[in-house]
Motif scaffolding. Structure first.
Motif, PDB file in Angstrom:
ATOM      1  N   ALA A  51       0.868  -1.183   0.000  1.00 59.56           N
ATOM      2  CA  ALA A  51       0.000   0.000   0.000  1.00 59.56           C
ATOM      3  C   ALA A  51       0.896   1.222   0.000  1.00 59.56           C
ATOM      4  O   ALA A  51       2.022   1.183   0.518  1.00 59.56           O
ATOM      5  CB  ALA A  51      -0.905   0.018   1.232  1.00 59.56           C
ATOM      6  N   TRP A  52       0.421   2.292  -0.624  1.00 62.53           N
ATOM      7  CA  TRP A  52       1.112   3.578  -0.541  1.00 62.53           C
ATOM      8  C   TRP A  52       0.103   4.691  -0.442  1.00 62.53           C
ATOM      9  O   TRP A  52      -1.039   4.549  -0.867  1.00 62.53           O
ATOM     10  CB  TRP A  52       2.097   3.794  -1.693  1.00 62.53           C
ATOM     11  CG  TRP A  52       1.547   3.756  -3.096  1.00 62.53           C
ATOM     12  CD1 TRP A  52       1.625   2.698  -3.960  1.00 62.53           C
ATOM     13  CD2 TRP A  52       0.878   4.803  -3.827  1.00 62.53           C
ATOM     14  NE1 TRP A  52       1.032   3.017  -5.162  1.00 62.53           N
ATOM     15  CE2 TRP A  52       0.578   4.308  -5.109  1.00 62.53           C
ATOM     16  CE3 TRP A  52       0.508   6.108  -3.510  1.00 62.53           C
ATOM     17  CZ2 TRP A  52      -0.080   5.072  -6.072  1.00 62.53           C
ATOM     18  CZ3 TRP A  52      -0.145   6.870  -4.468  1.00 62.53           C
ATOM     19  CH2 TRP A  52      -0.433   6.354  -5.738  1.00 62.53           C
ATOM     20  N   LYS A  53       0.556   5.808   0.151  1.00 62.16           N
ATOM     21  CA  LYS A  53      -0.296   6.990   0.316  1.00 62.16           C
ATOM     22  C   LYS A  53       0.549   8.224   0.069  1.00 62.16           C
ATOM     23  O   LYS A  53       1.609   8.389   0.662  1.00 62.16           O
ATOM     24  CB  LYS A  53      -0.881   7.027   1.727  1.00 62.16           C
ATOM     25  CG  LYS A  53      -1.815   8.207   1.981  1.00 62.16           C
ATOM     26  CD  LYS A  53      -2.399   8.131   3.379  1.00 62.16           C
ATOM     27  CE  LYS A  53      -3.452   9.173   3.666  1.00 62.16           C
ATOM     28  NZ  LYS A  53      -3.177  10.519   3.257  1.00 62.16           N
ATOM     29  N   TYR A  58      -3.879   7.150  -3.071  1.00 59.38           N
ATOM     30  CA  TYR A  58      -3.458   5.936  -2.387  1.00 59.38           C
ATOM     31  C   TYR A  58      -3.799   4.740  -3.255  1.00 59.38           C
ATOM     32  O   TYR A  58      -4.692   4.798  -4.113  1.00 59.38           O
ATOM     33  CB  TYR A  58      -4.116   5.796  -1.011  1.00 59.38           C
ATOM     34  CG  TYR A  58      -5.621   5.666  -1.060  1.00 59.38           C
ATOM     35  CD1 TYR A  58      -6.227   4.418  -1.173  1.00 59.38           C
ATOM     36  CD2 TYR A  58      -6.439   6.787  -1.018  1.00 59.38           C
ATOM     37  CE1 TYR A  58      -7.600   4.302  -1.241  1.00 59.38           C
ATOM     38  CE2 TYR A  58      -7.813   6.682  -1.080  1.00 59.38           C
ATOM     39  CZ  TYR A  58      -8.387   5.430  -1.178  1.00 59.38           C
ATOM     40  OH  TYR A  58      -9.752   5.312  -1.269  1.00 59.38           O
ATOM     41  N   LEU A  75      -2.617  -0.156   4.394  1.00 57.29           N
ATOM     42  CA  LEU A  75      -2.980   1.254   4.229  1.00 57.29           C
ATOM     43  C   LEU A  75      -3.518   1.822   5.546  1.00 57.29           C
ATOM     44  O   LEU A  75      -3.173   2.938   5.936  1.00 57.29           O
ATOM     45  CB  LEU A  75      -4.021   1.423   3.117  1.00 57.29           C
ATOM     46  CG  LEU A  75      -4.497   2.849   2.854  1.00 57.29           C
ATOM     47  CD1 LEU A  75      -3.347   3.741   2.402  1.00 57.29           C
ATOM     48  CD2 LEU A  75      -5.612   2.849   1.814  1.00 57.29           C
ATOM     49  N   GLU A  79      -2.153   5.090   7.694  1.00 55.13           N
ATOM     50  CA  GLU A  79      -3.022   6.176   8.168  1.00 55.13           C
ATOM     51  C   GLU A  79      -3.081   6.210   9.691  1.00 55.13           C
ATOM     52  O   GLU A  79      -3.128   7.284  10.293  1.00 55.13           O
ATOM     53  CB  GLU A  79      -4.412   6.031   7.567  1.00 55.13           C
ATOM     54  CG  GLU A  79      -4.418   6.269   6.067  1.00 55.13           C
ATOM     55  CD  GLU A  79      -5.735   5.925   5.396  1.00 55.13           C
ATOM     56  OE1 GLU A  79      -6.518   5.119   5.961  1.00 55.13           O
ATOM     57  OE2 GLU A  79      -5.963   6.448   4.287  1.00 55.13           O
ATOM     58  N   ASP A  84       2.212   9.932   5.728  1.00 56.23           N
ATOM     59  CA  ASP A  84       1.899  10.302   4.349  1.00 56.23           C
ATOM     60  C   ASP A  84       3.199  10.194   3.565  1.00 56.23           C
ATOM     61  O   ASP A  84       4.286  10.192   4.143  1.00 56.23           O
ATOM     62  CB  ASP A  84       1.343  11.730   4.302  1.00 56.23           C
ATOM     63  CG  ASP A  84       0.630  12.040   2.999  1.00 56.23           C
ATOM     64  OD1 ASP A  84       0.612  11.169   2.095  1.00 56.23           O
ATOM     65  OD2 ASP A  84       0.104  13.148   2.855  1.00 56.23           O
TER      66      ASP A  84
END
Length: 193
Positions: A51-53, A58, A75, A79, A84
């Motif tokens: 996962a990336w944000k 995202y 994710l 969070e 971030d």
């Protein structure tokens, strides 16, 4: 305020004979995140979930695990740590014991969370980009004032008359920058957003 990692970090955990290797890194673009995922993923592993944000963008991927049991918990860990501009890849080597849906969610989310907790985090500071043009004779003084204001020089272009500069500065210091430039250049320099 959100945080990001200072440097890439990794962590290995064993959960019911399955080995989970977590790799996390700071990123600023989707392309950097994709490159990191490709770089650390092991094709011989059972799963490479990630996962990336980055701001409001995202993405996450379960890589063959049951839907929303790996990517979504990773994710959520990002969070949950108020992070971030981060990518996290959790590589799983199956150990023979099935974890079930809840177990998978706890394993992936927990491993990602533990990794981020052990990493060195720095606060992300929101900056606006401003541009202006000044004469060569004014530039050394302006450059010193920019450092005092904590501005980041993003781009410099030199021409026959002087320097065109793009800087990143916090919103609360933009008025002070405007006044400083007005004083140094006797009102000649105009700042553009």
């Amino acid at each position: 305020m959100p945080y990001t990692l200072v440097n890439p970090i990794n962590l290995t955990e064993e959960i019911k004979k399955s080995r989970f290797i977590v790799n996390a890194a700071p990123v600023t673009t989707a392309e950097q995140a994709t490159n990191f995922i490709n770089q650390v993923s092991d094709l011989n592993a059972t799963h490479n979930c990630w996962a990336w944000k980055i701001g409001q963008q995202y993405r996450f991927n379960d890589d063959g695990e049951p839907t929303s049991t790996a990517g979504r918990p990773i994710l959520s860990a990002i969070e949950g740590q108020d992070c971030d501009q981060i990518v996290v890849v959790v590589t799983r080597y199956f150990g023979g014991i099935k974890l079930g849906t809840g177990g998978l969610m706890r394993a992936y989310g927990g491993a990602a969370s533990h990794c981020l907790q052990q990493g060195e985090l720095i606060e992300l500071i929101a900056r606006i980009t401003l541009q202006f043009h000044c004469y060569y004779s004014e530039w050394p003084i302006i450059e010193n004032r920019l450092k005092e204001l904590g501005a980041l020089i993003e781009q410099q272009d030199f021409d026959a008359e002087g320097v065109k500069v793009a800087i990143g500065i916090t919103q609360n210091k933009s008025q002070l920058l405007q006044k400083t430039l007005c004083d140094i250049t006797r009102g000649r320099v105009i700042i553009e957003l």
